[in-house]
Design a protein around this motif. Sequence first.
Motif, mmCIF file in Angstrom:
data_model
loop_
_atom_site.group_PDB
_atom_site.id
_atom_site.type_symbol
_atom_site.label_atom_id
_atom_site.label_comp_id
_atom_site.label_asym_id
_atom_site.label_seq_id
_atom_site.Cartn_x
_atom_site.Cartn_y
_atom_site.Cartn_z
ATOM 1 N N SER A 106 37.125 30.677 29.221
ATOM 2 C CA SER A 106 37.223 30.265 27.595
ATOM 3 C C SER A 106 38.444 30.398 27.059
ATOM 4 O O SER A 106 38.678 29.960 26.106
ATOM 5 N N ARG A 153 32.334 26.789 21.625
ATOM 6 C CA ARG A 153 32.239 25.680 22.762
ATOM 7 C C ARG A 153 31.040 25.510 23.180
ATOM 8 O O ARG A 153 29.896 25.095 22.649
ATOM 9 N N LYS A 154 30.876 26.138 24.653
ATOM 10 C CA LYS A 154 29.751 25.831 25.299
ATOM 11 C C LYS A 154 28.691 27.235 25.398
ATOM 12 O O LYS A 154 27.518 27.026 25.071
ATOM 13 N N ASP A 189 34.405 33.944 33.185
ATOM 14 C CA ASP A 189 34.062 33.287 32.071
ATOM 15 C C ASP A 189 35.098 33.498 30.934
ATOM 16 O O ASP A 189 35.276 32.687 29.957
ATOM 17 N N GLU A 245 28.391 29.492 27.333
ATOM 18 C CA GLU A 245 27.297 29.632 28.619
ATOM 19 C C GLU A 245 27.601 30.598 29.413
ATOM 20 O O GLU A 245 28.964 30.993 29.623
ATOM 21 N N ASN A 302 32.433 25.631 36.797
ATOM 22 C CA ASN A 302 32.910 24.334 36.856
ATOM 23 C C ASN A 302 34.650 24.200 36.810
ATOM 24 O O ASN A 302 34.963 23.159 36.631
ATOM 25 N N HIS A 303 35.111 25.398 37.137
ATOM 26 C CA HIS A 303 36.646 25.266 36.774
ATOM 27 C C HIS A 303 37.288 25.992 38.050
ATOM 28 O O HIS A 303 38.422 25.767 38.193
ATOM 29 N N ASP A 311 30.086 29.399 33.232
ATOM 30 C CA ASP A 311 30.718 28.143 33.206
ATOM 31 C C ASP A 311 31.988 27.990 34.138
ATOM 32 O O ASP A 311 32.593 26.898 34.321
ATOM 33 N N TRP A 312 32.534 29.265 34.561
ATOM 34 C CA TRP A 312 33.497 29.446 35.470
ATOM 35 C C TRP A 312 33.151 28.609 36.721
ATOM 36 O O TRP A 312 34.345 28.014 37.348
ATOM 37 N N HIS A 349 40.483 27.258 27.706
ATOM 38 C CA HIS A 349 40.041 26.217 26.899
ATOM 39 C C HIS A 349 40.408 26.636 25.278
ATOM 40 O O HIS A 349 40.917 25.899 24.642
#
Length: 325
Positions: free
Chosen positions: A165, A291-292, A161, A294, A300-301, A297-298, A168
Amino acid sequence: LQPQLREDYLSEESKTLISSLLLSQNSVGKLCNYQGCWYFYNTLQGVVNFQKNFKPQDTDIILASFPKSGTTWLKALTVALFERSKKTDRSCDHPLESDNPHGLVPFLEMDLYLQNSTPDLTNLSSSSPRVFSTHMPLHTLQVPFKDSPCKVVYICRNMKDVLVSNWHFKCTNLENTEVEGSFTLETMFDSLCSGVHFFGPFWENVLSYWRGSLEDPEHVLFMKYEDLKVEPCGQIKRLAEFLGCPFSEEEEERGDVDKILELCSLRNLSNLEINKSGKTSNKVCNSSFFRKGEVGDWKNHLTPEMENKIDNIVEEKFKGSGLKF
Ligand code: A3P
């Protein structure tokens, strides 16, 4: 994010020091290794200025982290915890409503000492305790703190994450700053995994504070972003106790714990005008710190290969330390 990565304003002293250090140029930029940690050149100047000139006070508090691990959240929570004891005029805004957490809790090496050996700290002194922040590893931070009883809180986050992060954050801010280097997910992944990453290696940064917290739990508190997400009440009470400002029974009954958590929530902070439109002293948009928020979230990427590589690194580097992610 580092502002002004050009070298033309580096002091002669910093240039001489840099020429004696291990250097690396990868796709994210030029870095130098000082006391085992990788820095952009301008940050190194801030680190050295800090180590030479900072004079600690016994009540000082330092909030530490690897970039994108929850620093903004930790700063907001700490400001809100100390604000309880101040008898302020209720018509005044809460400090978090008029400034971004990074404006209220400046970075030692990236704000205060970045281009100034003797910054004016009087504004910070007006509120005891002074609260500072840093991304330096513990041994580098501790140089001016010899025999000081000051307290250090570290927040750590899952490496995958942290990567997403950071990526982004860099992408959001590239247009606003004069940054050398290319910040794609792939280049940042390579940089983070190789250890040659600003304030890296990640594992050395984390382990310095983890070991410090085991050796001296009275002065070093180790927190996890994920724990704060899962059990915010328990974690903020732990933080308050460590900082010497525990919640009283009366406060708990009044629901003050929940009020602080709500005030410092990502949703609330990111909707405040100051965080929608303001910028930090380094000209970074305040909005880019939210940002999110969360865990995971990793997913998703990152590709399965990236996930695998980071998992292997984490397993190897943290083996035997007792630290679980
Ligand atoms: P994401 O990019 O995963 O959303 P730092 O503060 O160290 O720069 O870390 C930034 C990360 O913390 C970002 O994560 C950001 O969204 C998240 N964050 C910022 N403020 C937060 C808050 N009040 N609560 C939870 N997470 C927060």
